[in-house]
Motif scaffolding. Structure first.
Motif, PDB file in Angstrom:
ATOM      1  N   VAL A  32       0.878  -1.176   0.000  1.00  0.00           N
ATOM      2  CA  VAL A  32       0.000   0.000   0.000  1.00  0.00           C
ATOM      3  C   VAL A  32       0.910   1.219   0.000  1.00  0.00           C
ATOM      4  CG1 VAL A  32      -1.771   1.275   1.273  1.00  0.00           C
ATOM      5  CG2 VAL A  32      -1.780  -1.235   1.301  1.00  0.00           C
ATOM      6  N   TRP A  33       0.907   1.951  -1.095  1.00  0.00           N
ATOM      7  CA  TRP A  33       1.801   3.096  -1.267  1.00  0.00           C
ATOM      8  C   TRP A  33       1.034   4.393  -1.093  1.00  0.00           C
ATOM      9  CZ3 TRP A  33       7.041   3.520  -2.765  1.00  0.00           C
ATOM     10  CH2 TRP A  33       7.693   2.308  -2.992  1.00  0.00           C
ATOM     11  N   CYS A  34       1.629   5.309  -0.348  1.00  0.00           N
ATOM     12  CA  CYS A  34       1.086   6.669  -0.274  1.00  0.00           C
ATOM     13  C   CYS A  34       2.003   7.588  -1.073  1.00  0.00           C
ATOM     14  CB  CYS A  34       1.015   7.143   1.168  1.00  0.00           C
ATOM     15  SG  CYS A  34       0.515   8.871   1.263  1.00  0.00           S
ATOM     16  N   ALA A 187      -6.011  -4.994   0.160  1.00  0.00           N
ATOM     17  CA  ALA A 187      -4.673  -5.217  -0.405  1.00  0.00           C
ATOM     18  C   ALA A 187      -4.035  -6.492   0.109  1.00  0.00           C
ATOM     19  CB  ALA A 187      -3.761  -4.035  -0.082  1.00  0.00           C
ATOM     20  N   ARG A 188      -4.232  -6.760   1.400  1.00  0.00           N
ATOM     21  CA  ARG A 188      -3.376  -7.786   2.015  1.00  0.00           C
ATOM     22  C   ARG A 188      -4.046  -9.107   2.312  1.00  0.00           C
ATOM     23  NH1 ARG A 188      -1.205  -3.998   6.697  1.00  0.00           N
ATOM     24  NH2 ARG A 188      -0.657  -2.246   5.384  1.00  0.00           N
ATOM     25  N   TYR A 189      -5.358  -9.109   2.547  1.00  0.00           N
ATOM     26  CA  TYR A 189      -5.927 -10.313   3.128  1.00  0.00           C
ATOM     27  C   TYR A 189      -6.733 -11.158   2.162  1.00  0.00           C
ATOM     28  CZ  TYR A 189      -4.400  -7.929   7.290  1.00  0.00           C
ATOM     29  OH  TYR A 189      -3.639  -7.281   8.207  1.00  0.00           O
ATOM     30  N   ARG A 190      -6.800 -10.749   0.901  1.00  0.00           N
ATOM     31  CA  ARG A 190      -7.480 -11.596  -0.076  1.00  0.00           C
ATOM     32  C   ARG A 190      -6.450 -12.549  -0.660  1.00  0.00           C
ATOM     33  NH1 ARG A 190     -12.658  -9.215  -2.514  1.00  0.00           N
ATOM     34  NH2 ARG A 190     -11.876 -10.422  -4.263  1.00  0.00           N
ATOM     35  N   SER A 191      -6.915 -13.648  -1.178  1.00  0.00           N
ATOM     36  CA  SER A 191      -5.962 -14.629  -1.701  1.00  0.00           C
ATOM     37  C   SER A 191      -5.150 -14.043  -2.863  1.00  0.00           C
ATOM     38  CB  SER A 191      -6.699 -15.887  -2.141  1.00  0.00           C
ATOM     39  OG  SER A 191      -7.736 -15.522  -3.002  1.00  0.00           O
TER      40      SER A 191
END
Ligand code: ATP
Length: 264
Positions: A32-34, A187-191
């Motif tokens: 996740v980029w800001c 962003a992170r917790y889906r397969s």
């Protein structure tokens, strides 16, 4: 499903100004980029280049190894979704119809929406707490509600790369946090890990939620890396031209502007 985005020796200019000079960087799934930086530094310009909407002055942007400029529009729309900084509604369409518009890249045959498209639209509204708004006309929404609907539409597009231009600018603190919770989970917790790149003026939210940051100083320099390293008091002070300090309380940290006594 993962998207692999990278820029190589990317340079962006506006008239005679260099906004980004020779930036090389990869943006990996799950990150996740800001994008941060002062007004006019080039955040929107960079997001437009990453989205393939504008041609860089030099260098390249590639998605899955293919230059973004070489993608067919419909294929690109299935791989990356862009939420612009503002939306203009000419008609009072329902919230559900507005969100469904972003299913366009997935429609097949005669172009009718399927049950899966409808399900995706309702799921995106649900996850952002907007289920009760589905049949409301967009013109009746507040600025913050409209921005959350735009975010729901972007999620509904179901692309592995999300590019979001100041998605939190109209939101109160509670909704900013709720949206960032949804985005980081997305962003992170889906397969299938997704890549999220968003621009934001709140450095503390960026430090808390972004894994990485890209700090533009408006003079062509870009610092990229882990969010807390890039958004340090020293670097942020230099980029924004105002002294900031990092304060600590327990496990919490916050960048705050130094109090200056006005000279009389
Ligand atoms: N056609 C143009 N001619 C001259 N300058 C331009 C043009 N288009 C954009 N610019 C300038 O490019 C710079 C970068 O604009 P951009 O919208 O990318 O900044 P930003 O970092 O997103 O700013 P903000 O935080 O205010 O949203 C600005 O100074 C803008 O005035």
């Amino acid at each position: 499903m993962n998207a692999s985005l990278r820029v190589d020796r990317l340079s962006l200019r506006a008239a005679s100004r260099t906004l980004v000079a020779e930036l090389t960087q990869a943006f990996a799934p799950g990150e996740v980029w800001c994008i941060a930086g002062p007004n006019g530094a080039g955040k929107t310009t960079l997001l437009a280049a990453l989205a393939g909407l504008s041609k860089p002055a030099a260098g390249s942007v590639s998605l899955d190894g293919i230059d973004v400029g070489d993608w067919r529009a419909a294929d690109l729309a299935r791989r990356r979704a862009l939420m612009p900084q503002s939306t203009h509604d000419a008609f009072n369409a329902t919230v559900l119809d507005i969100v469904m518009l972003n299913r366009f890249p997935h429609l097949t045959g005669w172009g009718w929406e399927s049950d899966a498209d409808l399900h995706a639209a309702h799921a995106a509204l649900d996850v952002l707490g907007l289920a009760s708004f589905a049949m409301r006309g967009v013109l009746s929404l507040s600025g913050g509600e409209r921005q959350r609907v735009a975010l729901a539409a972007t999620l509904c597009q179901d692309a592995p790369l999300l590019l979001l231009d100041e998605p939190l600018s109209h939101l109160d603190l509670h909704h900013q946090i709720e949206c960032l919770d949804v985005l980081t989970a997305w962003a992170r917790y889906r397969s299938d890990s997704r890549t999220i790149i968003f621009s934001c003026h709140d450095l503390n939210l960026a430090r808390r939620y972004a894994t990485h940051a890209l700090l533009l100083d408006g003079a062509g320099h870009a610092h990229a890396g882990p969010a807390r390293d890039v958004l340090s008091a020293e670097r942020a002070s230099a980029a924004f031209g105002y002294p900031l300090i990092l304060i600590h309380q327990g496990d919490h940290e916050a960048l705050v502007p130094v109090m200056r006594v006005p000279e009389l």
